[in-house]
Design a protein around this motif. Structure first.
Motif, PDB file in Angstrom:
ATOM      1  N   TRP A  63     -29.531  53.883 -42.780  1.00 36.77           N
ATOM      2  CA  TRP A  63     -28.975  55.086 -42.174  1.00 36.77           C
ATOM      3  C   TRP A  63     -28.851  54.996 -40.655  1.00 36.77           C
ATOM      4  O   TRP A  63     -28.327  55.926 -40.041  1.00 36.77           O
ATOM      5  N   GLY A  64     -29.333  53.911 -40.036  1.00 38.65           N
ATOM      6  CA  GLY A  64     -29.295  53.763 -38.587  1.00 38.65           C
ATOM      7  C   GLY A  64     -27.899  53.411 -38.084  1.00 38.65           C
ATOM      8  O   GLY A  64     -26.903  53.825 -38.667  1.00 38.65           O
ATOM      9  N   PRO A  65     -27.786  52.668 -36.997  1.00 42.35           N
ATOM     10  CA  PRO A  65     -28.856  51.836 -36.461  1.00 42.35           C
ATOM     11  C   PRO A  65     -29.911  52.552 -35.635  1.00 42.35           C
ATOM     12  O   PRO A  65     -30.996  52.019 -35.436  1.00 42.35           O
ATOM     13  N   ASP A  66     -29.639  53.718 -35.086  1.00 46.36           N
ATOM     14  CA  ASP A  66     -30.609  54.445 -34.273  1.00 46.36           C
ATOM     15  C   ASP A  66     -31.021  55.715 -34.997  1.00 46.36           C
ATOM     16  O   ASP A  66     -30.161  56.480 -35.457  1.00 46.36           O
ATOM     17  N   MET A  67     -32.338  55.940 -35.079  1.00 46.43           N
ATOM     18  CA  MET A  67     -32.826  57.136 -35.769  1.00 46.43           C
ATOM     19  C   MET A  67     -34.027  57.708 -35.031  1.00 46.43           C
ATOM     20  O   MET A  67     -34.933  56.966 -34.634  1.00 46.43           O
ATOM     21  N   ARG A  68     -34.020  59.034 -34.861  1.00 40.22           N
ATOM     22  CA  ARG A  68     -35.180  59.713 -34.295  1.00 40.22           C
ATOM     23  C   ARG A  68     -36.239  59.884 -35.375  1.00 40.22           C
ATOM     24  O   ARG A  68     -35.973  59.725 -36.569  1.00 40.22           O
ATOM     25  N   VAL A  69     -37.433  60.208 -34.937  1.00 38.12           N
ATOM     26  CA  VAL A  69     -38.535  60.401 -35.883  1.00 38.12           C
ATOM     27  C   VAL A  69     -38.164  61.449 -36.929  1.00 38.12           C
ATOM     28  O   VAL A  69     -38.402  61.273 -38.127  1.00 38.12           O
ATOM     29  N   SER A  70     -37.563  62.525 -36.487  1.00 40.49           N
ATOM     30  CA  SER A  70     -37.192  63.595 -37.415  1.00 40.49           C
ATOM     31  C   SER A  70     -36.142  63.120 -38.421  1.00 40.49           C
ATOM     32  O   SER A  70     -36.147  63.548 -39.584  1.00 40.49           O
ATOM     33  N   ASP A  71     -35.249  62.228 -37.990  1.00 41.91           N
ATOM     34  CA  ASP A  71     -34.227  61.702 -38.897  1.00 41.91           C
ATOM     35  C   ASP A  71     -34.872  60.850 -39.995  1.00 41.91           C
ATOM     36  O   ASP A  71     -34.501  60.960 -41.171  1.00 41.91           O
ATOM     37  N   VAL A  72     -35.798  60.000 -39.604  1.00 40.88           N
ATOM     38  CA  VAL A  72     -36.488  59.156 -40.587  1.00 40.88           C
ATOM     39  C   VAL A  72     -37.263  60.027 -41.567  1.00 40.88           C
ATOM     40  O   VAL A  72     -37.264  59.786 -42.780  1.00 40.88           O
ATOM     41  N   THR A  73     -37.915  61.050 -41.053  1.00 45.56           N
ATOM     42  CA  THR A  73     -38.734  61.926 -41.903  1.00 45.56           C
ATOM     43  C   THR A  73     -37.889  62.604 -42.974  1.00 45.56           C
ATOM     44  O   THR A  73     -38.349  62.793 -44.104  1.00 45.56           O
ATOM     45  N   ARG A  74     -36.671  62.975 -42.641  1.00 46.00           N
ATOM     46  CA  ARG A  74     -35.808  63.632 -43.630  1.00 46.00           C
ATOM     47  C   ARG A  74     -35.523  62.739 -44.835  1.00 46.00           C
ATOM     48  O   ARG A  74     -35.330  63.228 -45.950  1.00 46.00           O
ATOM     49  N   HIS A  75     -35.518  61.439 -44.609  1.00 47.89           N
ATOM     50  CA  HIS A  75     -35.253  60.506 -45.700  1.00 47.89           C
ATOM     51  C   HIS A  75     -36.540  60.074 -46.408  1.00 47.89           C
ATOM     52  O   HIS A  75     -36.470  59.394 -47.448  1.00 47.89           O
ATOM     53  N   LEU A  76     -37.685  60.437 -45.860  1.00 44.00           N
ATOM     54  CA  LEU A  76     -38.982  60.099 -46.471  1.00 44.00           C
ATOM     55  C   LEU A  76     -39.800  61.379 -46.612  1.00 44.00           C
ATOM     56  O   LEU A  76     -40.804  61.573 -45.923  1.00 44.00           O
ATOM     57  N   PRO A  77     -39.409  62.274 -47.490  1.00 44.43           N
ATOM     58  CA  PRO A  77     -40.075  63.581 -47.588  1.00 44.43           C
ATOM     59  C   PRO A  77     -41.525  63.507 -48.064  1.00 44.43           C
ATOM     60  O   PRO A  77     -42.253  64.493 -47.959  1.00 44.43           O
ATOM     61  N   SER A  78     -41.954  62.349 -48.566  1.00 47.69           N
ATOM     62  CA  SER A  78     -43.328  62.237 -49.066  1.00 47.69           C
ATOM     63  C   SER A  78     -44.352  62.138 -47.951  1.00 47.69           C
ATOM     64  O   SER A  78     -45.558  62.283 -48.202  1.00 47.69           O
ATOM     65  N   ILE A  79     -43.916  61.876 -46.722  1.00 50.42           N
ATOM     66  CA  ILE A  79     -44.855  61.734 -45.611  1.00 50.42           C
ATOM     67  C   ILE A  79     -44.469  62.680 -44.482  1.00 50.42           C
ATOM     68  O   ILE A  79     -43.309  63.072 -44.352  1.00 50.42           O
ATOM     69  N   SER A  80     -45.446  63.043 -43.683  1.00 56.81           N
ATOM     70  CA  SER A  80     -45.239  64.023 -42.624  1.00 56.81           C
ATOM     71  C   SER A  80     -44.553  63.386 -41.413  1.00 56.81           C
ATOM     72  O   SER A  80     -44.570  62.164 -41.231  1.00 56.81           O
ATOM     73  N   GLN A  81     -43.999  64.241 -40.572  1.00 59.16           N
ATOM     74  CA  GLN A  81     -43.334  63.745 -39.365  1.00 59.16           C
ATOM     75  C   GLN A  81     -44.333  63.097 -38.420  1.00 59.16           C
ATOM     76  O   GLN A  81     -44.013  62.097 -37.774  1.00 59.16           O
ATOM     77  N   SER A  82     -45.542  63.639 -38.344  1.00 59.88           N
ATOM     78  CA  SER A  82     -46.547  63.041 -37.454  1.00 59.88           C
ATOM     79  C   SER A  82     -46.917  61.641 -37.924  1.00 59.88           C
ATOM     80  O   SER A  82     -47.124  60.730 -37.109  1.00 59.88           O
ATOM     81  N   TYR A  83     -46.978  61.433 -39.252  1.00 56.14           N
ATOM     82  CA  TYR A  83     -47.292  60.105 -39.766  1.00 56.14           C
ATOM     83  C   TYR A  83     -46.140  59.141 -39.487  1.00 56.14           C
ATOM     84  O   TYR A  83     -46.367  57.981 -39.107  1.00 56.14           O
ATOM     85  N   VAL A  84     -44.913  59.601 -39.676  1.00 52.57           N
ATOM     86  CA  VAL A  84     -43.754  58.759 -39.375  1.00 52.57           C
ATOM     87  C   VAL A  84     -43.771  58.352 -37.906  1.00 52.57           C
ATOM     88  O   VAL A  84     -43.495  57.194 -37.557  1.00 52.57           O
ATOM     89  N   SER A  85     -44.114  59.298 -37.035  1.00 47.91           N
ATOM     90  CA  SER A  85     -44.175  58.999 -35.604  1.00 47.91           C
ATOM     91  C   SER A  85     -45.209  57.909 -35.315  1.00 47.91           C
ATOM     92  O   SER A  85     -44.947  56.959 -34.568  1.00 47.91           O
ATOM     93  N   LYS A  86     -46.390  58.029 -35.932  1.00 45.90           N
ATOM     94  CA  LYS A  86     -47.439  57.020 -35.725  1.00 45.90           C
ATOM     95  C   LYS A  86     -47.018  55.671 -36.295  1.00 45.90           C
ATOM     96  O   LYS A  86     -47.290  54.625 -35.707  1.00 45.90           O
ATOM     97  N   ARG A  87     -46.364  55.692 -37.459  1.00 44.26           N
ATOM     98  CA  ARG A  87     -45.954  54.428 -38.082  1.00 44.26           C
ATOM     99  C   ARG A  87     -44.909  53.729 -37.225  1.00 44.26           C
ATOM    100  O   ARG A  87     -44.958  52.509 -37.037  1.00 44.26           O
ATOM    101  N   LEU A  88     -43.945  54.477 -36.686  1.00 42.25           N
ATOM    102  CA  LEU A  88     -42.922  53.881 -35.837  1.00 42.25           C
ATOM    103  C   LEU A  88     -43.525  53.335 -34.545  1.00 42.25           C
ATOM    104  O   LEU A  88     -43.116  52.275 -34.058  1.00 42.25           O
ATOM    105  N   ALA A  89     -44.493  54.054 -33.988  1.00 42.60           N
ATOM    106  CA  ALA A  89     -45.156  53.558 -32.777  1.00 42.60           C
ATOM    107  C   ALA A  89     -45.884  52.242 -33.069  1.00 42.60           C
ATOM    108  O   ALA A  89     -45.831  51.299 -32.268  1.00 42.60           O
ATOM    109  N   ALA A  90     -46.554  52.166 -34.217  1.00 41.64           N
ATOM    110  CA  ALA A  90     -47.253  50.940 -34.591  1.00 41.64           C
ATOM    111  C   ALA A  90     -46.267  49.809 -34.862  1.00 41.64           C
ATOM    112  O   ALA A  90     -46.511  48.648 -34.511  1.00 41.64           O
ATOM    113  N   MET A  91     -45.146  50.133 -35.477  1.00 45.18           N
ATOM    114  CA  MET A  91     -44.116  49.122 -35.724  1.00 45.18           C
ATOM    115  C   MET A  91     -43.527  48.609 -34.418  1.00 45.18           C
ATOM    116  O   MET A  91     -43.170  47.433 -34.305  1.00 45.18           O
ATOM    117  N   SER A  92     -43.424  49.476 -33.434  1.00 47.82           N
ATOM    118  CA  SER A  92     -42.951  49.053 -32.120  1.00 47.82           C
ATOM    119  C   SER A  92     -43.914  48.053 -31.499  1.00 47.82           C
ATOM    120  O   SER A  92     -43.506  47.023 -30.943  1.00 47.82           O
TER     121      SER A  92
END
Length: 284
Positions: free
Chosen positions: A52-81
């Motif tokens: 769905w990218g190439p660029d996605m905000r945390v909120s955009d990723v969260t919409r496609h992964l409803p099983s996890i919270s936005q705060s968790y997505v934010s932490k996961r993306l930071a760790a992936m960075s």
């Protein structure tokens, strides 16, 4: 942008029968790659941005992964960075979008190898392809697992004291690792009735060659090697560096599926009762 997971439904390409070597150093590097990829939901996030990218905000990723919270997505993306899998231009902008790094965009062959191995050798309830990939990563990423697979492939079978010595670990630590690998279906004992019976690889453990080959190729592609300094007096005698076209051709060469350069050691026959006792645990 190339999408690393777009071709995951395709079968793995045939690999050369020519074996490749894996040293202790190679095993350690493979484990380091596995640990970068193994944290839960990393595979799902990579797939989401690739699709769905190439660029996605945390909120955009969260919409496609409803099983996890936005705060968790934010932490996961930071760790992936931090792990070099995601890039964000606005370091101090909390709403700046993320995109996949160059290395993450080429994870397709690694994910395909993991998915194929899981489909062929892991027995657990049906689940999504990316869940299978993460389950396979979870089984393989623990310390000394790859080195244990390497040693058993090389030696054929090993008793606990000998394996612990080669791992440079205590027998207690090696026994704990082997117990986990038994539960994950990677190793079995030649007999459950004989005290101190040696360990051998299961069919699943012996089938990991394509996975490790894909990991090594991905790691080598994205690891910059600094060439050693050449004394001025000998520089004129050095062979010219390979051309860009030659280097590209080498990168496109098929990856051997075997792990080792020696002739395979015949594996001891494992009783069916021992293999059944070493079936992978269901679920994570």
């Amino acid at each position: 942008m190339s999408q690393p997971l777009a071709a995951m439904s395709q079968p793995l390409a045939a690999t050369s029968s020519q074996p490749t070597t894996m040293s202790t150093s190679d095993a350690q590097r493979s484990e380091a790659v596995l640990r970068r990829l193994a944290p839960r939901w990393t595979t799902h996030v990579v797939h989401t941005i690739a699709k769905w990218g190439p660029d996605m905000r945390v909120s955009d990723v969260t919409r496609h992964l409803p099983s996890i919270s936005q705060s968790y997505v934010s932490k996961r993306l930071a760790a992936m960075s931090e792990a070099g899998l995601a890039v964000r231009d606005g370091e101090f902008d909390r709403v700046a979008p993320y995109r996949l790094s160059a290395s993450a965009r080429t994870l397709g062959p690694v994910y395909r190898a993991l998915a194929q191995w899981s489909a062929d050798h892991v027995d657990h309830p049906p689940q999504g392809r990316y869940d299978r990939i993460e389950d396979a990563l979870h089984r393989l990423q623990l310390a000394d697992t790859t080195e244990t697979v390497r040693l058993l492939s090389e030696q054929g079978s090993l008793r606990l004291p000998h394996l612990a010595e080669r791992l440079g670990a205590s027998e207690q630590s090696a026994a704990a690792r082997l117990s986990r690998m038994q539960a994950d279906g990677l190793v079995a004992r030649t007999s459950n009735r004989v005290h101190g019976a040696p360990y051998v690889l299961t069919d699943a453990g012996r089938a990991l060659g394509p996975v490790y080959s894909a990991l090594q190729q991905w790691d080598q592609r994205h690891t910059t090697t600094v060439a050693p300094a050449v004394p001025a007096a000998t520089r004129t005698l050095a062979s010219p560096a390979p051309s860009v076209r030659t280097a590209a051709a080498l990168r496109r060469s098929p990856v051997p599926s075997a792990l080792f350069s020696h002739d395979p050691v015949s594996q001891p026959c494992v009783p069916s009762a021992a293999t059944a006792a070493s079936r992978p645990a269901r679920g994570r």
